[in-house]
Design a protein around this motif. Sequence first.
Motif, PDB file in Angstrom:
ATOM      1  N   VAL A   6      15.924  15.549  68.130  1.00 58.11           N
ATOM      2  CA  VAL A   6      17.214  16.215  67.480  1.00 58.11           C
ATOM      3  C   VAL A   6      17.124  16.766  66.174  1.00 58.11           C
ATOM      4  CG1 VAL A   6      19.423  15.945  66.916  1.00 58.11           C
ATOM      5  CG2 VAL A   6      18.722  15.299  69.189  1.00 58.11           C
ATOM      6  N   ARG A   7      17.351  18.081  65.745  1.00 61.42           N
ATOM      7  CA  ARG A   7      17.186  18.549  64.579  1.00 61.42           C
ATOM      8  C   ARG A   7      18.106  19.172  64.201  1.00 61.42           C
ATOM      9  NH1 ARG A   7      12.255  22.199  63.580  1.00 61.42           N
ATOM     10  NH2 ARG A   7      13.386  23.600  64.417  1.00 61.42           N
ATOM     11  N   ASN A   8      19.074  18.812  63.068  1.00 60.67           N
ATOM     12  CA  ASN A   8      20.439  19.317  62.840  1.00 60.67           C
ATOM     13  C   ASN A   8      21.238  19.333  63.790  1.00 60.67           C
ATOM     14  OD1 ASN A   8      19.321  19.883  60.389  1.00 60.67           O
ATOM     15  ND2 ASN A   8      18.717  22.080  60.847  1.00 60.67           N
ATOM     16  N   VAL A   9      21.541  18.005  64.386  1.00 59.27           N
ATOM     17  CA  VAL A   9      22.255  18.000  65.679  1.00 59.27           C
ATOM     18  C   VAL A   9      21.845  18.636  66.996  1.00 59.27           C
ATOM     19  CG1 VAL A   9      24.852  17.672  66.039  1.00 59.27           C
ATOM     20  CG2 VAL A   9      24.083  18.175  63.837  1.00 59.27           C
ATOM     21  N   LEU A  10      20.880  19.644  66.960  1.00 58.12           N
ATOM     22  CA  LEU A  10      20.861  20.205  68.067  1.00 58.12           C
ATOM     23  C   LEU A  10      19.293  20.065  68.503  1.00 58.12           C
ATOM     24  CD1 LEU A  10      21.612  24.157  67.163  1.00 58.12           C
ATOM     25  CD2 LEU A  10      22.664  22.423  68.562  1.00 58.12           C
ATOM     26  N   ASP A  18      15.841  20.025  69.795  1.00 56.90           N
ATOM     27  CA  ASP A  18      14.588  20.996  69.544  1.00 56.90           C
ATOM     28  C   ASP A  18      14.036  20.954  70.962  1.00 56.90           C
ATOM     29  OD1 ASP A  18      12.719  22.331  68.735  1.00 56.90           O
ATOM     30  OD2 ASP A  18      12.331  21.606  67.122  1.00 56.90           O
ATOM     31  N   GLN A  19      14.390  21.896  71.702  1.00 58.47           N
ATOM     32  CA  GLN A  19      13.757  22.030  73.094  1.00 58.47           C
ATOM     33  C   GLN A  19      12.248  22.300  73.053  1.00 58.47           C
ATOM     34  OE1 GLN A  19      16.369  24.437  75.416  1.00 58.47           O
ATOM     35  NE2 GLN A  19      17.516  22.865  76.186  1.00 58.47           N
ATOM     36  N   GLY A  20      11.866  23.248  72.210  1.00 57.65           N
ATOM     37  CA  GLY A  20      10.580  23.711  72.070  1.00 57.65           C
ATOM     38  C   GLY A  20       9.735  22.434  71.793  1.00 57.65           C
ATOM     39  N   LYS A  21      10.070  21.483  70.719  1.00 57.72           N
ATOM     40  CA  LYS A  21       9.577  20.441  70.436  1.00 57.72           C
ATOM     41  C   LYS A  21       9.336  19.399  71.593  1.00 57.72           C
ATOM     42  CE  LYS A  21       9.370  17.151  66.530  1.00 57.72           C
ATOM     43  NZ  LYS A  21      10.458  16.459  65.705  1.00 57.72           N
ATOM     44  N   GLU A  22      10.462  19.127  72.277  1.00 56.02           N
ATOM     45  CA  GLU A  22      10.495  18.437  73.408  1.00 56.02           C
ATOM     46  C   GLU A  22       9.550  18.914  74.520  1.00 56.02           C
ATOM     47  OE1 GLU A  22      14.416  16.622  75.584  1.00 56.02           O
ATOM     48  OE2 GLU A  22      13.872  18.633  76.274  1.00 56.02           O
ATOM     49  N   ARG A  23       9.715  20.328  74.911  1.00 54.96           N
ATOM     50  CA  ARG A  23       8.691  20.815  75.890  1.00 54.96           C
ATOM     51  C   ARG A  23       7.068  20.502  75.278  1.00 54.96           C
ATOM     52  NH1 ARG A  23       8.619  25.508  79.422  1.00 54.96           N
ATOM     53  NH2 ARG A  23      10.627  25.176  79.808  1.00 54.96           N
ATOM     54  N   THR A  24       6.819  20.700  74.253  1.00 54.46           N
ATOM     55  CA  THR A  24       5.607  20.729  73.841  1.00 54.46           C
ATOM     56  C   THR A  24       5.037  19.381  73.771  1.00 54.46           C
ATOM     57  OG1 THR A  24       5.839  22.461  71.837  1.00 54.46           O
ATOM     58  CG2 THR A  24       3.867  21.220  71.759  1.00 54.46           C
ATOM     59  N   ALA A  25       5.743  18.309  73.449  1.00 56.58           N
ATOM     60  CA  ALA A  25       5.324  17.034  73.512  1.00 56.58           C
ATOM     61  C   ALA A  25       5.267  16.471  75.007  1.00 56.58           C
ATOM     62  CB  ALA A  25       6.384  15.922  72.951  1.00 56.58           C
ATOM     63  N   PHE A  26       6.086  17.074  75.719  1.00 54.10           N
ATOM     64  CA  PHE A  26       5.989  16.930  77.435  1.00 54.10           C
ATOM     65  C   PHE A  26       4.747  17.221  77.909  1.00 54.10           C
ATOM     66  CE2 PHE A  26       7.422  17.122  81.903  1.00 54.10           C
ATOM     67  CZ  PHE A  26       7.203  15.894  82.339  1.00 54.10           C
ATOM     68  N   GLU A  27       4.400  18.447  77.339  1.00 52.21           N
ATOM     69  CA  GLU A  27       3.274  19.315  78.205  1.00 52.21           C
ATOM     70  C   GLU A  27       2.058  18.492  77.798  1.00 52.21           C
ATOM     71  OE1 GLU A  27       4.114  23.162  76.420  1.00 52.21           O
ATOM     72  OE2 GLU A  27       4.876  23.749  78.389  1.00 52.21           O
ATOM     73  N   ALA A  28       1.918  18.013  76.639  1.00 50.77           N
ATOM     74  CA  ALA A  28       0.660  17.218  76.171  1.00 50.77           C
ATOM     75  C   ALA A  28       0.566  15.883  77.166  1.00 50.77           C
ATOM     76  CB  ALA A  28       1.032  16.462  74.846  1.00 50.77           C
ATOM     77  N   TYR A  29       1.560  15.300  77.641  1.00 51.63           N
ATOM     78  CA  TYR A  29       1.380  14.292  78.624  1.00 51.63           C
ATOM     79  C   TYR A  29       1.072  14.937  80.295  1.00 51.63           C
ATOM     80  CZ  TYR A  29       3.152  10.826  75.369  1.00 51.63           C
ATOM     81  OH  TYR A  29       3.397   9.992  74.358  1.00 51.63           O
ATOM     82  N   VAL A  30       1.761  15.900  80.360  1.00 53.83           N
ATOM     83  CA  VAL A  30       1.398  16.606  81.794  1.00 53.83           C
ATOM     84  C   VAL A  30      -0.106  16.747  81.720  1.00 53.83           C
ATOM     85  CG1 VAL A  30       1.594  18.704  82.922  1.00 53.83           C
ATOM     86  CG2 VAL A  30       3.601  17.550  82.108  1.00 53.83           C
ATOM     87  N   ASP A  31      -0.629  17.026  80.545  1.00 56.61           N
ATOM     88  CA  ASP A  31      -1.971  17.513  80.540  1.00 56.61           C
ATOM     89  C   ASP A  31      -2.729  16.003  80.498  1.00 56.61           C
ATOM     90  OD1 ASP A  31      -3.051  20.046  80.377  1.00 56.61           O
ATOM     91  OD2 ASP A  31      -4.198  19.369  78.345  1.00 56.61           O
ATOM     92  N   SER A  32      -2.428  15.229  79.822  1.00 60.55           N
ATOM     93  CA  SER A  32      -3.263  14.151  79.630  1.00 60.55           C
ATOM     94  C   SER A  32      -3.218  13.102  80.987  1.00 60.55           C
ATOM     95  CB  SER A  32      -3.058  13.139  78.463  1.00 60.55           C
ATOM     96  OG  SER A  32      -1.788  12.611  78.439  1.00 60.55           O
ATOM     97  N   LEU A  33      -2.066  13.051  81.558  1.00 54.06           N
ATOM     98  CA  LEU A  33      -1.651  12.163  82.517  1.00 54.06           C
ATOM     99  C   LEU A  33      -1.989  13.096  83.767  1.00 54.06           C
ATOM    100  CD1 LEU A  33       1.245  10.108  81.438  1.00 54.06           C
ATOM    101  CD2 LEU A  33      -0.886   9.352  81.645  1.00 54.06           C
TER     102      LEU A  33
END
Length: 503
Positions: free
Chosen positions: A369-373, A375-390
Amino acid sequence: MIDSPADFETPILEMRDIVKSFPGVKALKGVSLELRSGEALGLIGENGAGKSTLIKALGGVHLPDSGDIRLAGREVSLRSPSISQSEGIAIIHQEFSLAPNLNSRENLFLGKEKTQYGFIDYRSEEEQARILFESLGMKIDLDRRCCDLTVAEQQTVEIARALASDARIIVMDEPTAALSQQEVDKLLAIIEDLKRKGIAIIYISHRLEEVLSLADRITVLRDGETVAEETNVSGVSKKQLIEWMVGRSLDEEFPKRNPTIGPVRLSVKGLSRGQAVQNANFDLRGGEVLGIAGLVGSGRTELARLLFGADKADTGSVTLDGEAVEFENPRYAIERGICLLTEDRKEQGLILVHSAVENFGLPNLKVFVRNVLLDQGKERTAFEAYVDSLKIKVSSVSQQVGNLSGGNQQKVVLAKWLQRNADILIFDEPTRGIDVGAKYEIYLLINQLVAAGKSVLLISSELSEVIGMSDRILVMREGRIQGEIENGQGTTQEAILSMALDT
Ligand SMILES: Nc1ncnc2c1ncn2[C@@H]1O[C@H](COP(=O)(O)OP(=O)(O)OP(=O)(O)O)[C@@H](O)[C@H]1O
Ligand SMILES: [Mg+2]
């Protein structure tokens, strides 16, 4: 060559060219199989290969897009689970289908209650239930609601339910994922017995030793296609099976690690709760993987819950970095950097109708969350890294979690907790239902965690995993830590088992 008479026998089941698509995935691209009476077919393949989908076509859960199914030579249309059942097919589904509010006896006989003069004959149901559970080596309280049973107990009820039906074909989709060796051995003996009675079995498992020991034939699926069919099971190795499954060879099952063990992080003294955990004493150090072995019901999960604040101890103390801690509930444990990956996927709070990335983000909102909102982009990027590694198999990160294969759901749970960046990670059966290739990735991840100085408590029913991954091993039996093994070259499964069984 002259065929033996058995070869002329009409198979009890034929599935031919089964095709099944879901939006965005062709789960089955024309799979065929045959099954004869008294035979066990091992069905294996990576997470998401299509095993459960194929079985659901047989169970009347999914109607195939094309292809046909024959039972003893007669073409059938299995349009619903009840039609499939009435054709003599019993399925133990990977995701349990017990009615949570009914007790184990009611679940066993649901829809086929035993009656006498129009009334349910509780006595005879109870008698049969007791005999069934006993044969499976489990004592189960017949009056407990199924939602209050442990995962292993629920699994046993599922197995018993299939056995209680008069099926000609029994399909087991990951029946032993939550069971330890002793219960597995009981089940294998029961399967041998069923085969002698002429019942045909399809057995799906990621535990390849089990498949090798019971299957008469093995079929391997990859990406919705049959990649191998082996009729000479005694001549095939585990290594070969892995190669068929993942398309490459896997030289070692467990990655090597050079541990640098640090200071004591967590110190447990005299921890007790009822009969479940009695006088537990041990230390967990930084950079260490501490394995916990024991039979189902030996108190491993209960111990983990105490450390996590999910249950309260009657007596005893826990110190974290030298400071006494008593967690009122898991929230405090999480704040202090302890996380518990439980064995129960449903309890993990995977919201099945939400997308994979949303499920991943849920406990990690603070980070994203950034400024109450959010940050879907950040969430997605973090998740994509796991999709990749796992190697999480999703058609997109927005795919509904409920539509992922069982093993891939487990990987989403794992990613969710890894993202929390905890210091002390308690893993309760982390590789349950996960294929060999992906298991290796998880082991690598565990190694990275401890290399970064974190501590891992690894509860596992697979003794080879405990031995392959741990620096030290605690063996539990009936609520007590029966012994501690400094894990080295000479550690054997037999040594651990005899401690767990006290023989
Ligand atoms: N209801 C559904 N809707 C959409 N996609 C689905 C659905 N069920 C399964 N799939 C997809 O079909 C593919 C095959 O899944 P399936 O559950 O058959 O795999 P599996 O071989 O049983 O894997 P596992 O070892 O993880 O249990 C996967 O890509 C999965 O995401
Ligand atoms: Mg499956």
